[in-house]
Design a protein around this motif. Structure first.
Motif, PDB file in Angstrom:
ATOM      1  N   MET B   1       0.841  -1.196   0.000  1.00  0.00           N
ATOM      2  CA  MET B   1       0.000   0.000   0.000  1.00  0.00           C
ATOM      3  C   MET B   1       0.884   1.257   0.000  1.00  0.00           C
ATOM      4  O   MET B   1       1.903   1.298   0.676  1.00  0.00           O
ATOM      5  CB  MET B   1      -0.892   0.030   1.246  1.00  0.00           C
ATOM      6  CG  MET B   1      -1.859  -1.123   1.335  1.00  0.00           C
ATOM      7  SD  MET B   1      -3.286  -0.940   0.236  1.00  0.00           S
ATOM      8  CE  MET B   1      -4.431  -0.081   1.297  1.00  0.00           C
ATOM      9  N   LEU B   2       0.436   2.257  -0.769  1.00  0.00           N
ATOM     10  CA  LEU B   2       1.176   3.522  -0.846  1.00  0.00           C
ATOM     11  C   LEU B   2       0.355   4.625  -0.191  1.00  0.00           C
ATOM     12  O   LEU B   2      -0.875   4.592  -0.234  1.00  0.00           O
ATOM     13  CB  LEU B   2       1.405   3.898  -2.312  1.00  0.00           C
ATOM     14  CG  LEU B   2       2.240   2.963  -3.168  1.00  0.00           C
ATOM     15  CD1 LEU B   2       2.176   3.403  -4.627  1.00  0.00           C
ATOM     16  CD2 LEU B   2       3.684   2.921  -2.678  1.00  0.00           C
ATOM     17  N   ASN B   3       1.037   5.587   0.386  1.00  0.00           N
ATOM     18  CA  ASN B   3       0.366   6.810   0.831  1.00  0.00           C
ATOM     19  C   ASN B   3       0.507   7.846  -0.277  1.00  0.00           C
ATOM     20  O   ASN B   3       1.630   8.224  -0.632  1.00  0.00           O
ATOM     21  CB  ASN B   3       1.009   7.337   2.115  1.00  0.00           C
ATOM     22  CG  ASN B   3       0.733   6.423   3.285  1.00  0.00           C
ATOM     23  OD1 ASN B   3      -0.394   6.322   3.731  1.00  0.00           O
ATOM     24  ND2 ASN B   3       1.765   5.734   3.759  1.00  0.00           N
ATOM     25  N   GLU B   5      -0.741  11.603  -1.839  1.00  0.00           N
ATOM     26  CA  GLU B   5      -1.366  12.892  -1.533  1.00  0.00           C
ATOM     27  C   GLU B   5      -2.186  13.316  -2.755  1.00  0.00           C
ATOM     28  O   GLU B   5      -1.637  13.422  -3.854  1.00  0.00           O
ATOM     29  CB  GLU B   5      -0.256  13.912  -1.257  1.00  0.00           C
ATOM     30  CG  GLU B   5      -0.775  15.192  -0.686  1.00  0.00           C
ATOM     31  CD  GLU B   5       0.342  16.184  -0.387  1.00  0.00           C
ATOM     32  OE1 GLU B   5       1.527  15.808  -0.499  1.00  0.00           O
ATOM     33  OE2 GLU B   5       0.002  17.330  -0.076  1.00  0.00           O
ATOM     34  N   GLU B  21      -6.540  15.222   0.164  1.00  0.00           N
ATOM     35  CA  GLU B  21      -6.537  14.098   1.104  1.00  0.00           C
ATOM     36  C   GLU B  21      -5.255  13.302   0.947  1.00  0.00           C
ATOM     37  O   GLU B  21      -4.609  13.353  -0.103  1.00  0.00           O
ATOM     38  CB  GLU B  21      -7.752  13.189   0.887  1.00  0.00           C
ATOM     39  CG  GLU B  21      -7.720  12.361  -0.376  1.00  0.00           C
ATOM     40  CD  GLU B  21      -8.895  11.373  -0.445  1.00  0.00           C
ATOM     41  OE1 GLU B  21      -9.141  10.659   0.545  1.00  0.00           O
ATOM     42  OE2 GLU B  21      -9.564  11.339  -1.508  1.00  0.00           O
ATOM     43  N   ILE B  22      -4.910  12.590   1.999  1.00  0.00           N
ATOM     44  CA  ILE B  22      -3.833  11.602   1.887  1.00  0.00           C
ATOM     45  C   ILE B  22      -4.507  10.244   1.977  1.00  0.00           C
ATOM     46  O   ILE B  22      -5.267   9.985   2.916  1.00  0.00           O
ATOM     47  CB  ILE B  22      -2.770  11.801   2.979  1.00  0.00           C
ATOM     48  CG1 ILE B  22      -2.053  13.136   2.725  1.00  0.00           C
ATOM     49  CG2 ILE B  22      -1.770  10.650   2.982  1.00  0.00           C
ATOM     50  CD1 ILE B  22      -1.119  13.579   3.803  1.00  0.00           C
ATOM     51  N   ARG B  23      -4.291   9.431   0.949  1.00  0.00           N
ATOM     52  CA  ARG B  23      -5.044   8.196   0.811  1.00  0.00           C
ATOM     53  C   ARG B  23      -4.100   7.006   0.741  1.00  0.00           C
ATOM     54  O   ARG B  23      -3.104   7.057   0.004  1.00  0.00           O
ATOM     55  CB  ARG B  23      -5.861   8.282  -0.485  1.00  0.00           C
ATOM     56  CG  ARG B  23      -6.860   7.178  -0.679  1.00  0.00           C
ATOM     57  CD  ARG B  23      -7.675   7.392  -1.943  1.00  0.00           C
ATOM     58  NE  ARG B  23      -8.660   6.337  -2.099  1.00  0.00           N
ATOM     59  CZ  ARG B  23      -9.914   6.415  -1.663  1.00  0.00           C
ATOM     60  NH1 ARG B  23     -10.342   7.503  -1.078  1.00  0.00           N
ATOM     61  NH2 ARG B  23     -10.743   5.398  -1.828  1.00  0.00           N
ATOM     62  N   LYS B  24      -4.412   5.966   1.476  1.00  0.00           N
ATOM     63  CA  LYS B  24      -3.687   4.691   1.368  1.00  0.00           C
ATOM     64  C   LYS B  24      -4.313   3.921   0.221  1.00  0.00           C
ATOM     65  O   LYS B  24      -5.533   3.732   0.205  1.00  0.00           O
ATOM     66  CB  LYS B  24      -3.859   3.886   2.653  1.00  0.00           C
ATOM     67  CG  LYS B  24      -2.723   4.050   3.645  1.00  0.00           C
ATOM     68  CD  LYS B  24      -2.789   2.966   4.696  1.00  0.00           C
ATOM     69  CE  LYS B  24      -1.917   3.271   5.894  1.00  0.00           C
ATOM     70  NZ  LYS B  24      -0.582   3.744   5.583  1.00  0.00           N
ATOM     71  N   THR B  25      -3.504   3.503  -0.716  1.00  0.00           N
ATOM     72  CA  THR B  25      -4.070   2.843  -1.892  1.00  0.00           C
ATOM     73  C   THR B  25      -3.171   1.701  -2.384  1.00  0.00           C
ATOM     74  O   THR B  25      -1.948   1.811  -2.330  1.00  0.00           O
ATOM     75  CB  THR B  25      -4.278   3.872  -3.035  1.00  0.00           C
ATOM     76  OG1 THR B  25      -4.768   3.177  -4.188  1.00  0.00           O
ATOM     77  CG2 THR B  25      -2.993   4.579  -3.416  1.00  0.00           C
ATOM     78  N   GLU B  67       5.639   5.934  -3.209  1.00  0.00           N
ATOM     79  CA  GLU B  67       5.246   6.381  -1.865  1.00  0.00           C
ATOM     80  C   GLU B  67       5.388   7.909  -1.755  1.00  0.00           C
ATOM     81  O   GLU B  67       6.428   8.466  -2.120  1.00  0.00           O
ATOM     82  CB  GLU B  67       6.140   5.675  -0.828  1.00  0.00           C
ATOM     83  CG  GLU B  67       5.969   6.145   0.595  1.00  0.00           C
ATOM     84  CD  GLU B  67       4.593   5.816   1.200  1.00  0.00           C
ATOM     85  OE1 GLU B  67       3.914   4.913   0.672  1.00  0.00           O
ATOM     86  OE2 GLU B  67       4.201   6.481   2.180  1.00  0.00           O
ATOM     87  N   GLY B  68       4.323   8.542  -1.289  1.00  0.00           N
ATOM     88  CA  GLY B  68       4.382   9.984  -1.048  1.00  0.00           C
ATOM     89  C   GLY B  68       4.126  10.856  -2.267  1.00  0.00           C
ATOM     90  O   GLY B  68       4.162  12.091  -2.158  1.00  0.00           O
TER      91      GLY B  68
END
Lengths: 140, 80
Positions: B1-3, B5, B21-25, B67-68
């Motif tokens: 999973m990546l965070n 933005e 939003e910051i979303r875990k996907t 990531e990020g």
């Protein structure tokens, strides 16, 4: 120096114009885009412009750089507003100068057309009825 | 999973009901992420009429996400 300007408040156009009055340029051409009182048959009270600032600046600057390469320009500047603008307020200003008129006319046209197609700016129209709506896309 | 933005503009902002939003996907690409967001927010816009910006630069839809990353889907532009 970035010649493409995104502005949240009205800009002094005479100052932008002055930078383009250089001795090597015999031709100066500008375009002003203003908020119109109707769109698609609906009465408009104003337009709220929003933008993705960082990308609007880099894409706008890329368009000016392209214009300088394609046409024999001396200088080119463009300004686009964000925020709520009433009827008649200036949303976009483009100014170019060149040794001769052909390059100045052509580059001015190129820059406004490319801005409308590529720069991440969006119009939210406010109608006199009180409704608002995102303009779906440009028709050419 | 990546965070990831996310920043929303224009009609996407209205439909998502948020600007940011910051979303875990689990989405590996921007295209997959947009599919996920369409399910979440009922976005009406087809990806075919949009572009995507990753870290404030236009990017291909199939660019792998990291990531990020900052991702913005760009509705049809209407400046001028």
């Amino acid at each position: 120096m970035n010649d493409f300007i995104m502005a949240e408040t009205p800009v002094d156009i005479s100052a932008l114009r002055r930078v383009l009055l250089v001795p090597e340029a015999g031709g100066f051409c500008s375009f002003e885009g203003r908020v119109r009182q109707t769109n698609e048959g609906r009465a408009v009270s104003g337009i709220d412009y929003s933008a993705f600032g960082p990308l609007a600046l880099t894409e706008g600057q890329a368009i000016l750089t392209e214009a300088k390469q394609r046409f024999a320009l001396c200088r080119a500047t463009a300004m686009h507003r964000t925020g709520y603008l009433s009827i008649g307020e200036m949303a976009v200003w483009i100014g170019v100068c060149a040794a001769h008129r052909d390059a100045a006319f052509s580059a001015c046209r190129y820059i406004i057309d490319e801005i409308k197609q590529r720069v991440p700016i969006w119009k939210n129209e406010h109608y006199t009825s009180g409704e608002t709506g995102w303009v779906p896309c440009h028709t050419f | 999973m990546l965070n990831i933005e996310l920043q929303y503009f224009a009609q996407l902002q209205d439909e998502a009901g948020k600007i940011h939003e910051i979303r875990k996907t689990p989405a590996p690409t921007a295209a997959a992420l947009y599919d996920e967001l369409r399910n979440a927010y009922d976005f009406a816009l087809e990806p075919a009429c949009m572009r995507v910006a990753i870290n404030s630069a236009f990017a291909p839809w199939d660019q792998p996400l990291c990531e990020g990353d900052h991702v913005a889907f760009i509705p049809p532009v209407t400046g001028g």
